[in-house]
Design a protein around this motif. Sequence first.
Motif, short mmCIF file in Angstrom:
data_model
loop_
_atom_site.label_atom_id
_atom_site.label_comp_id
_atom_site.label_asym_id
_atom_site.label_seq_id
_atom_site.Cartn_x
_atom_site.Cartn_y
_atom_site.Cartn_z
N PHE A 137 7.13 4.39 -15.27
CA PHE A 137 7.70 3.63 -13.95
C PHE A 137 8.19 2.28 -14.35
O PHE A 137 7.62 1.85 -15.10
CB PHE A 137 6.81 3.78 -12.84
CG PHE A 137 5.63 3.08 -12.79
CD1 PHE A 137 5.50 1.81 -12.60
CD2 PHE A 137 4.35 3.48 -13.67
CE1 PHE A 137 4.37 0.93 -12.47
CE2 PHE A 137 3.36 2.89 -13.82
CZ PHE A 137 3.40 1.37 -13.48
N VAL A 138 9.38 1.95 -13.58
CA VAL A 138 9.73 0.56 -13.55
C VAL A 138 9.72 0.15 -11.97
O VAL A 138 10.30 0.87 -11.18
CB VAL A 138 11.26 0.34 -14.01
CG1 VAL A 138 11.68 -1.12 -13.73
CG2 VAL A 138 11.30 0.99 -15.72
N VAL A 139 8.85 -0.98 -11.80
CA VAL A 139 8.95 -1.73 -10.61
C VAL A 139 10.10 -2.50 -10.15
O VAL A 139 10.45 -3.43 -11.04
CB VAL A 139 7.62 -2.25 -10.35
CG1 VAL A 139 7.41 -2.88 -8.78
CG2 VAL A 139 6.55 -1.44 -10.65
N ARG B 297 0.90 -1.21 0.10
CA ARG B 297 0.08 -0.14 -0.08
C ARG B 297 0.68 1.23 -0.02
O ARG B 297 0.30 2.34 -0.47
CB ARG B 297 -0.81 -0.17 1.19
CG ARG B 297 -1.91 -1.18 1.12
CD ARG B 297 -2.87 -1.24 2.34
NE ARG B 297 -3.65 -0.01 2.21
CZ ARG B 297 -4.90 0.20 3.06
NH1 ARG B 297 -5.22 -0.78 3.60
NH2 ARG B 297 -5.49 1.34 2.93
N VAL B 298 2.12 1.11 0.56
CA VAL B 298 2.94 2.21 0.51
C VAL B 298 4.39 1.94 -0.20
O VAL B 298 4.55 0.62 0.08
CB VAL B 298 3.25 2.66 1.87
CG1 VAL B 298 4.18 3.85 1.91
CG2 VAL B 298 2.06 3.30 2.64
N HIS B 299 4.90 2.44 -0.84
CA HIS B 299 6.17 2.45 -1.45
C HIS B 299 7.10 3.56 -1.80
O HIS B 299 6.40 4.82 -1.67
CB HIS B 299 6.22 1.42 -2.75
CG HIS B 299 5.40 2.03 -3.90
ND1 HIS B 299 4.15 2.22 -4.03
CD2 HIS B 299 5.76 2.69 -4.91
CE1 HIS B 299 3.75 2.86 -5.17
NE2 HIS B 299 4.99 3.22 -5.63
N LEU B 300 8.24 3.58 -2.13
CA LEU B 300 9.00 4.58 -2.51
C LEU B 300 9.10 4.73 -4.09
O LEU B 300 8.98 3.87 -4.83
CB LEU B 300 10.53 4.55 -2.11
CG LEU B 300 10.83 4.38 -0.85
CD1 LEU B 300 12.41 3.91 -0.54
CD2 LEU B 300 10.39 5.52 0.05
N ASP B 301 8.86 6.05 -4.41
CA ASP B 301 9.08 6.54 -5.78
C ASP B 301 10.35 7.37 -5.95
O ASP B 301 10.73 8.24 -5.26
CB ASP B 301 8.04 7.41 -6.25
CG ASP B 301 6.63 6.58 -6.75
OD1 ASP B 301 6.74 5.45 -6.75
OD2 ASP B 301 5.68 7.25 -6.95
N LEU B 302 11.59 6.59 -6.71
CA LEU B 302 12.65 7.38 -6.99
C LEU B 302 12.66 8.21 -8.28
O LEU B 302 12.17 7.35 -9.26
CB LEU B 302 13.74 6.47 -7.04
CG LEU B 302 14.01 5.23 -5.50
CD1 LEU B 302 14.84 4.38 -5.63
CD2 LEU B 302 13.73 6.03 -4.19
N TYR B 303 12.72 9.42 -8.40
CA TYR B 303 12.65 10.13 -9.52
C TYR B 303 13.80 10.11 -10.33
O TYR B 303 15.17 10.29 -9.81
CB TYR B 303 12.27 11.56 -9.40
CG TYR B 303 10.95 11.64 -8.70
CD1 TYR B 303 10.10 10.66 -8.69
CD2 TYR B 303 10.57 12.82 -8.61
CE1 TYR B 303 9.00 10.85 -8.21
CE2 TYR B 303 9.12 13.00 -8.10
CZ TYR B 303 8.32 12.05 -7.75
OH TYR B 303 7.10 12.20 -7.74
#
Length: 122
Positions: free
Chosen positions: A103-105, A64-70
């Motif tokens: 995005f790439v997971v 439900r929560v994760h990091l997004d790295l830009y």
Amino acid sequence: MLRIGSVVMGVGDVARASAFWMRALDYVPREEPEDDWVVLVPAAGSGPQLSLGLSETPVQEYPRVHLDLYAGDAADQAAEVERLLALGARRVDWHDYPEDADFVVLADTEGNRFCVIDTGHS
């Protein structure tokens, strides 16, 4: 007024996870790490903290929560994905990718999911 002080992630091996995230983000421990807890901060100064705490709960397949790295653009994103894979991350077979995904997971060394975002994507 409140502000976010730290993003906290559960991990099965604090030392292994902190080694990955320190190299991935150029972070350092805020103080001497413990066996079950470490707070990482940007080496270059200010920014969000990343706290890693020992956890015995299983990794969520769809967290439900994760990091997004830009990343700056598609080339930067591709280079960062390869760098993170070399550090021990792994690709996640994500069946919910839209046709034109920006995005790439990936998953870290502990299986925690995070995304690398192409911020130049229109």
